[in-house]
Design an enzyme around this catalytic site. Structure first.
Site, PDB file in Angstrom:
ATOM      1  N   ASP A 262       0.857  -1.167   0.000  1.00  0.00           N
ATOM      2  CA  ASP A 262       0.000   0.000   0.000  1.00  0.00           C
ATOM      3  C   ASP A 262       0.911   1.240   0.000  1.00  0.00           C
ATOM      4  O   ASP A 262       2.129   1.141   0.128  1.00  0.00           O
ATOM      5  CB  ASP A 262      -0.953  -0.029   1.221  1.00  0.00           C
ATOM      6  CG  ASP A 262      -2.181   0.832   0.996  1.00  0.00           C
ATOM      7  OD1 ASP A 262      -3.188   0.599   1.657  1.00  0.00           O
ATOM      8  OD2 ASP A 262      -2.116   1.736   0.124  1.00  0.00           O
TER       9      ASP A 262
HETATM   10  C1  GLC Z   1      -4.354   4.299  -0.052  1.00  0.00           C
HETATM   11  C2  GLC Z   1      -5.245   3.141   0.356  1.00  0.00           C
HETATM   12  C3  GLC Z   1      -5.397   2.081  -0.695  1.00  0.00           C
HETATM   13  C4  GLC Z   1      -5.313   2.718  -2.073  1.00  0.00           C
HETATM   14  C5  GLC Z   1      -3.899   3.252  -2.231  1.00  0.00           C
HETATM   15  C6  GLC Z   1      -3.698   3.933  -3.587  1.00  0.00           C
HETATM   16  O1  GLC Z   1      -3.571   4.706   1.040  1.00  0.00           O
HETATM   17  O2  GLC Z   1      -4.948   2.492   1.584  1.00  0.00           O
HETATM   18  O3  GLC Z   1      -6.655   1.422  -0.481  1.00  0.00           O
HETATM   19  O4  GLC Z   1      -5.611   1.754  -3.065  1.00  0.00           O
HETATM   20  O5  GLC Z   1      -3.540   4.154  -1.200  1.00  0.00           O
HETATM   21  O6  GLC Z   1      -4.472   5.092  -3.646  1.00  0.00           O
END
Ligand code: GLC
Length: 733
Positions: A262
């Site tokens: 993430d």
């Molecule tokens: C965010 C979220 C995740 C998302 C990613 C990209 O922090 O936790 O669900 O897909 O970043 O935006």
């Protein structure tokens, strides 16, 4: 490209090129030719951009075609970029939030919604969506509950698998198909205190029994990517959790695709305190099996030295790069670099009438009728006034609808004004959306203050309420109050809205509340003052039209709660599939004092999982079983007859729950094992039969193996998780 050609490409890559493939950069680092401020601040260099494998959150056919062209021209092996983004509930045509979609109990409809989302994203040049989010959630304080399918493992799995099928189809090369990224692996939905990014403490048995099944369903459906979660499990952050990623995800669950972290999660390993320095963070993440580093400099700045010093085997890097190249190849990007990116198609595909219709149908089926005393609903339209911040707000999309334009949304007011019969009905705000002392914090940017003369607004609302037969009170939580980093310690409605409710209810008893929210809320005041409650969640682009069609009776609501509505915040977490405990409160001693209960509130939620009414009524016959005993090689049929006992056509979701009365470990008081939607005319009756299989009876037993155990079971079949319509059978050797 065939596999041997792809293997040859991998072998030809330099170490820099290989590491580059493992880096994902944010859209604002765009223009591969120019390093931008944020990129510099994060320590990225020109070369990092030159060799990057992927960008996220950058969209648009023209932009991405240009970026792909420039990027591939300068890349030594001309490897195309992967473009990824969060298309959680639609792209330009926005669907209800996933928590609402789950209330449809209609996997086919959810799959169709994902097909539309993929089609719209694909023509804008995207290859991957960071969806489905399959995190089980039992705590409404956690703002990301809106992205989930709620509190039940079985329903979660059905929803996640349906989304994967809708996004990916049978072949990613096909037009309109994009790769699905399952997230957030694992257990992200169970943070202590419902506070986002907080510690997750789950026993392995609970993790396996309740939280892994939905992820497993998405893997079985073929999702191409998995995203690691921010949280720790057993005090190890998922991005460094070798047991979770290599043992559970890959070996046990059979996942063969690509693992992406993430956002900045590798850098956060330092804050977690499980890496002393960036080099160690890179080491533990790669050892755990993270293939791509989303927007952190950890892999870009450290893998080269680790590899050159022999601290990590090249095999680890090659394995990750192979997962990435294989995904690009499955998308056909080596042959069709731009895939579906097409500016002309963007103009015809986005927000097409067919897509809007699909979004409206999904919204209508997601609505849950919580109450309808005196059959106050449906309304005529000209008999009502529409009061409340959501009566006219166009902000009906969930917080993750980041690529949509609120201008495209049909508000309830716009829907009213579009019909001759309701063109003139009064629509007034009555109060602000939020309390001034608790301004809404924007998802991506601060929100403008609400300009409203609150006293004048309230007076106007009261004046109109006095004159009307019925009051449609449109209340709820601002959409930015749910989503990422939107945990709340108090699930009450804003005080200004509660004041409006009290004041209007004092002058008109016929209150119909239409509730807009991204999470279950404490709606006791609403339950006390309103004769009818229609839960509409955050219904998306066609939300206003869907709400009006439902209020007018053109749509008969049939949604069922995907998550319990708590009695109050203090009752959270509350969920139906709980254990019985040794002192279930109704069997307590000394008048129940010493039962598992509260002194000041009930144990039961205000509205339970699986609950939802209709404008018609239904009856369910007692459960009949084809037999009282089954073995592991046989099955039992459980049947009820469902009758529409009302005066209009309606859809009922018949639910099958099973309780294992005794096992080598404590078992829930019931678990959802199946459901069937039936649409019946007035007076029509139909049999609904479920086949109970031995597989349905399996659980994670004392030895941590998943197996069934002989003994007695109760079968419940009814219209929500509190049904007592039961029959008993025995599983024997
Ligand atoms: C965010 C979220 C995740 C998302 C990613 C990209 O922090 O936790 O669900 O897909 O970043 O935006």
């Amino acid at each position: 490209m065939n596999e041997s050609e792809l293997r040859r490409l991998l072998a030809d890559l330099s170490l820099e090129e290989k590491i580059g493939q493992m880096i994902q950069l944010p859209g604002y680092f765009q223009n591969a030719g120019n390093i931008t401020g944020p990129a510099n601040d994060m320590g990225f260099t020109q070369d990092d951009l030159r060799f990057a494998g992927s960008y996220l959150s950058i969209i648009g056919a023209e932009k991405l075609r240009q970026m792909q062209t420039e990027f591939m021209a300068q890349h030594p092996h001309h490897i195309p970029l992967l473009f990824m983004a969060d298309i959680i509930n639609g792209y330009r045509t926005v669907f209800p939030i996933p928590l609402a979609q789950a209330c449809t109990f209609d996997p086919d409809l959810i799959e169709k919604s994902a097909v539309v989302a993929a089609r719209e994203a694909a023509v804008s040049g995207l290859h991957v969506t960071f969806s489905p989010m399959a995190d089980l959630v039992r705590d409404a304080r956690w703002g990301r509950v809106m992205e989930s399918a709620g509190e039940d493992p079985f329903l979660n799995g059905q929803v996640a698998a349906a989304m994967v099928r809708g996004y990916q189809g049978h072949d990613l090369r096909e037009p309109g198909k994009i790769a699905a990224c399952l997230k957030h692996f694992a257990g992200y939905g169970a943070p202590d205190g419902g506070r986002d990014y907080n510690t997750v403490e789950l026993s392995e048995r609970t993790l396996r029994e309740d939280y892994l099944p939905a992820y497993q369903a998405a893997v079985r459906a073929g999702c191409e990517l998995v995203m690691t979660s921010f949280n720790t499990l057993n005090r190890i952050p998922s991005a460094a959790n070798e047991w979770l990623l290599r043992e559970v995800l890959r070996r046990e669950m059979g996942f063969e695709g690509m693992v992406i972290s993430d956002w900045n999660a590798l850098q956060e390993l330092l804050a977690h305190g499980i890496a002393e320095n960036p080099s160690e963070a890179a080491f533990v993440a790669l050892r755990a099996g993270v293939d791509m580093d989303m927007v952190s400099p950890i892999y870009a700045k450290n893998l080269k030295e680790l590899a050159e010093k022999g601290r990590i085997p090249m095999a680890w890097i090659d394995e990750s790069v192979w997962h990435i190249l294989r995904l690009k190849n499955r998308l056909g990007l080596f042959e069709h670099t731009f895939k579906d990116a097409d500016e002309a198609a963007e103009k015809t595909v986005h927000l097409s009438e067919a897509h809007r219709r699909m979004a409206r149908t999904c919204a209508e089926q997601s609505f849950v009728l919580l109450r309808n005393d005196e059959q106050l609903l449906p309304i005529r339209g000209d008999d009502s006034v529409f009061i409340g911040p959501y009566a006219e707000s166009p902000l009906l999309n969930g917080a993750w609808s980041i690529f949509a334009d609120d201008q495209d949304t049909v508000s309830l007011k716009a829907a009213l004004r579009s019909r001759p019969k309701t063109h003139e009905v009064p629509v007034v705000p009555g109060c602000a959306m939020a309390d001034p002392e608790h301004p809404v914090i924007g998802f991506q940017h601060p929100l403008p203050p609400e300009e409203l003369d609150t006293e004048a607004a309230l007076e106007e609302a009261v004046r109109l309420a006095k004159q009307a037969e019925k009051v449609i009170l449109c209340l709820g939580e601002h959409r930015e109050c749910s989503g990422e980093a939107a945990s709340r310690g108090d699930l009450s409605l804003p005080r200004c809205q509660l004041r409006l409710l009290d004041t209007v209810a004092a002058v008109n008893p016929n209150i119909i509340v239409v509730l807009f929210t991204g999470r279950p809320l404490d709606i006791r005041p609403v339950s006390e003052k309103a004769k009818a409650i229609l839960l509409c969640w955050l219904p998306g682009t066609e939300g206003g039209e869907a709400v009006l069609r439902t209020l007018l009776g053109e749509n008969n609501p049939g949604g069922k709660l995907s998550m319990s509505f708590p009695y109050c915040t203090g009752q959270v977490p509350v969920y139906y599939n709980h254990l019985n405990t040794g002192r279930p409160w109704n069997a307590g001693i000394l008048d129940g004092r010493f039962g598992s209960k509260y002194q000041d509130i009930p144990n039961e939620p205000l509205y339970p999982f699986g609950y939802g009414l209709s404008y018609t009524t239904f009856a369910c016959s007692p459960v009949t079983l084809s037999g009282k005993r089954m073995t592991r090689s046989t099955s039992i049929s459980a049947t009820v007859s469902v009758t529409n006992t009302g005066s209009r056509t309606g859809t009922q979701t018949v639910q099958l729950y099973i309780r294992d009365l005794s096992g080598s470990v404590a078992r829930p008081v019931r678990e959802l094992k199946g459901f069937r939607r039936v649409t019946l005319e007035p007076g029509q009756c139909t049999p609904v039969t479920f086949t109970i299989t031995e597989e349905m009876l399996r659980f994670v037993g004392l030895s941590m193996d998943t197996a069934s155990e002989c003994g007695d079971f109760d079968v419940f079949i009814g219209f929500d998780s509190r049904t007592d319509n039961r029959a008993r059978f025995t599983l024997t050797e």
